[in-house]
Enzyme design. Structure first.
Site, PDB file in Angstrom:
ATOM      1  N   LYS A  81       0.856  -1.196   0.000  1.00  0.00           N
ATOM      2  CA  LYS A  81       0.000   0.000   0.000  1.00  0.00           C
ATOM      3  C   LYS A  81       0.888   1.241   0.000  1.00  0.00           C
ATOM      4  CE  LYS A  81      -3.829   1.887   2.826  1.00  0.00           C
ATOM      5  NZ  LYS A  81      -4.661   1.639   4.036  1.00  0.00           N
ATOM      6  N   SER A 156      -9.688   1.595   2.963  1.00  0.00           N
ATOM      7  CA  SER A 156      -8.841   2.392   2.115  1.00  0.00           C
ATOM      8  C   SER A 156      -7.821   1.577   1.313  1.00  0.00           C
ATOM      9  CB  SER A 156      -8.088   3.423   2.947  1.00  0.00           C
ATOM     10  OG  SER A 156      -7.229   2.796   3.871  1.00  0.00           O
ATOM     11  N   SER A 180      -9.728  -0.896   7.106  1.00  0.00           N
ATOM     12  CA  SER A 180      -9.147  -0.726   5.777  1.00  0.00           C
ATOM     13  C   SER A 180      -8.444  -1.949   5.199  1.00  0.00           C
ATOM     14  CB  SER A 180      -8.161   0.430   5.774  1.00  0.00           C
ATOM     15  OG  SER A 180      -8.863   1.627   5.623  1.00  0.00           O
TER      16      SER A 180
HETATM   17  N1  GLN Z   1     -12.945   3.714   6.297  1.00  0.00           N
HETATM   18  C1  GLN Z   1     -12.435   4.129   7.556  1.00  0.00           C
HETATM   19  C2  GLN Z   1     -12.058   5.587   7.493  1.00  0.00           C
HETATM   20  O1  GLN Z   1     -12.361   6.196   6.539  1.00  0.00           O
HETATM   21  C3  GLN Z   1     -11.283   3.266   7.950  1.00  0.00           C
HETATM   22  C4  GLN Z   1     -10.065   3.611   7.215  1.00  0.00           C
HETATM   23  C5  GLN Z   1      -8.873   2.792   7.637  1.00  0.00           C
HETATM   24  O2  GLN Z   1      -8.997   1.757   8.274  1.00  0.00           O
HETATM   25  N2  GLN Z   1      -7.709   3.313   7.297  1.00  0.00           N
HETATM   26  O3  GLN Z   1     -11.481   6.135   8.373  1.00  0.00           O
END
Ligand code: GLN
Length: 489
Positions: A81, A156, A180
């Site tokens: 990532k 994400s 994420s």
């Molecule tokens: N979707 C969640 C957010 O927008 C989690 C994101 C993540 O785990 N980095 O914060």
């Protein structure tokens, strides 16, 4: 079909000399050339560097120095990532604010992957600074779901999940702050693991919310997830939050029977409003766990309904502090101004996308004097209640089973104008981060029309990863889901 092998199978064949790392790496690069125009998982990749690492792995084997125990990932391409530092490669967090920043050092996890023999390559797309659930918040482009390219892959770490589902790499490493890793894994039909807070060192991970962030793998099956988690885990003096607990041999935990295990089904997680086929698949999976010998008990996590609100106070608060370092002076892009203040505000105004700005504003608001007690401090207290719910449940059960997401992958654009709807994608995944426990998602079926993957989430005690792998493996081996191939695989 080399690109479709699992990590374990590929490493075995490379150790035996049946295939070279160069061939496997080339197969991966060919698959990227074939499908990534449609999937758009990679922000960038460096074929020359990947092939040079592959040749080094092949030389290590030829020298007779390669050892399957010390080099369990020998020659296996693993992607990253765009939030994990890889020396000499771009590090952008899918944001414009980092400009052409190139990482001067390797994250601890990259160091560990390389030491295990892996070919580390590629920068995978994500929501900017890991804020989002669809990759639509990437500053560059949206990654598409290999099962249906009109849909998002989740986020994400959407690029990680999509690249594994499309077999554009053998495994990938991402980060999970509120889901994420698990949410995109569920929506793309692959395995994703969020280890216990403190299990995997975060040195070299760009911080989003430091009390929640954890690094973990995306894989094609549970044996690979166990192997990758073992490689990534363990104390690191460079990360004071990493714990000294010994790292078990997670692969040895994959025993087969679930007899003697008690698995809790939290009643707050099987709620109205879920997609009917997700609900049905999860219930079928629970019956399957029972038929494999586990005892299923209903449990209650009474503070579940406050998890999303708590997370969306704590995570932005921490993000607003962590992102202060992107000031146009120390890293990446700079938009000049007449004064340092003007330089700073122009750089941040142009460099950050709308969701990142929204989080910074939410975060500074809940931390500001006058609101701190009402929001931030109260959220911290509720967080303790949420953690206590889990610790209470784990007195009577070994693990918990839930859906990973309330619905399958949605269409590109469907929620992008409605931040609240987007935040609700995470209702089942965020409690795990707030509580600091471990969790994983694995495939448990498909919707019928269109055919989209459904994920099952298992949650475990702090440092209880072995139990999760044992349950997940037994389930996986008794079901066909992990063998299904995405149309773009
Ligand atoms: N979707 C969640 C957010 O927008 C989690 C994101 C993540 O785990 N980095 O914060």
């Amino acid at each position: 079909m080399l690109h479709r092998l699992t990590v374990s199978e590929l490493a075995r064949r490379i150790h035996r000399g049946e295939v070279s790392s160069r061939e496997a790496t080339q197969a991966c690069l060919d698959q990227i050339a074939r499908v990534d125009g449609q999937v758009r998982a990679y922000l960038s990749h460096d074929p020359a560097d990947a092939l040079a690492q592959a040749d080094a792995a092949d030389r290590l084997r030829a020298s007779g120095q390669a050892d399957p125990a010390a080099h369990p990932l020998l020659g296996v391409p693993v992607s990253l990532k765009d939030v994990i530092a890889h020396r000499g490669q771009p590090l952008g967090c899918a944001s414009r604010i980092l400009g052409n920043f190139v990482s001067p050092y390797d994250a601890t996890v990259v160091h560990r992957l390389k030491a295990a023999g892996a070919v580390v390559f590629g920068r995978l797309n994500m929501d900017e600074f890991a804020m989002g659930s669809s990759t639509e918040n990437s500053a560059f482009f949206t990654t598409l779901n290999p099962w249906d390219t009109t849909r998002i892959p989740g986020g994400s770490s959407g690029g990680c999940a999509a690249s594994v589902a499309a077999h554009e790499c053998f495994a990938s490493v991402g980060s999970d702050t509120g889901g994420s890793i698990r949410q995109p894994a569920a929506l793309c039909g692959v395995v994703g693991v969020k280890p216990t807070y403190g299990r995997v060192p975060r040195y070299g991970l760009t911080a989003f919310a430091s009390s929640l962030d954890q690094i973990g793998p995306f894989t094609k099956d549970i044996a690979d997830a166990a192997l990758m988690t073992r490689v990534l885990s363990g104390h690191d003096p460079m990360d004071s939050t990493s714990m000294p607990e010994p790292v078990p041999d997670y692969l040895a935990a994959l025993s087969g029977s679930l007899r003697g295990l008690r698995i809790g089904l939290p009643k707050e997680y099987l709620i109205g409003g879920m997609h009917p086929e997700v609900d049905a698949s999860v219930r079928a999976a629970v019956r399957q766990l029972e038929s494999l010998g586990a005892e299923i008990v209903e449990v209650s996590l009474p503070h579940t309904e406050y998890a999303a609100a708590t997370y969306y106070i704590i995570a932005p608060a921490e993000a607003s502090a962590n992102l202060a370092r992107f000031d146009g002076i120390r890293y990446g892009a700079r938009v000049d101004g007449a004064t340092p203040m003007e330089l700073n505000s122009r750089t941040r105004g142009r460099g950050f996308g709308p969701e990142v700005k929204r989080r910074i504003m939410l975060g500074t608001y809940v931390l500001s004097s006058g609101y701190y007690d009402a929001y931030y401090l109260r959220a911290q207290k509720v967080r303790t209640l949420i953690r206590n719910d889990f610790l209470e449940a784990f007195k009577t059960v070994d693990a918990l089973v839930t859906p990973t997401t309330p619905a399958p992958a949605f269409k590109v654009g469907e929620k992008s104008d409605d931040p609240l709807q987007m935040y609700l994608c995470d209702v089942f995944t965020i409690s795990c981060n707030l509580a600091g426990i471990c969790g994983l998602s694995l495939p448990c079926g498909f919707t019928s029309d269109p055919r989209l993957p459904i994920g099952l989430q298992l949650l475990g005690k702090p440092f209880g990863e072995s139990t999760l792998f044992r349950i997940a493996h037994a389930y996986e081996q008794s079901t066909p889901w992990h063998r299904a191939l995405a149309p773009l695989a």
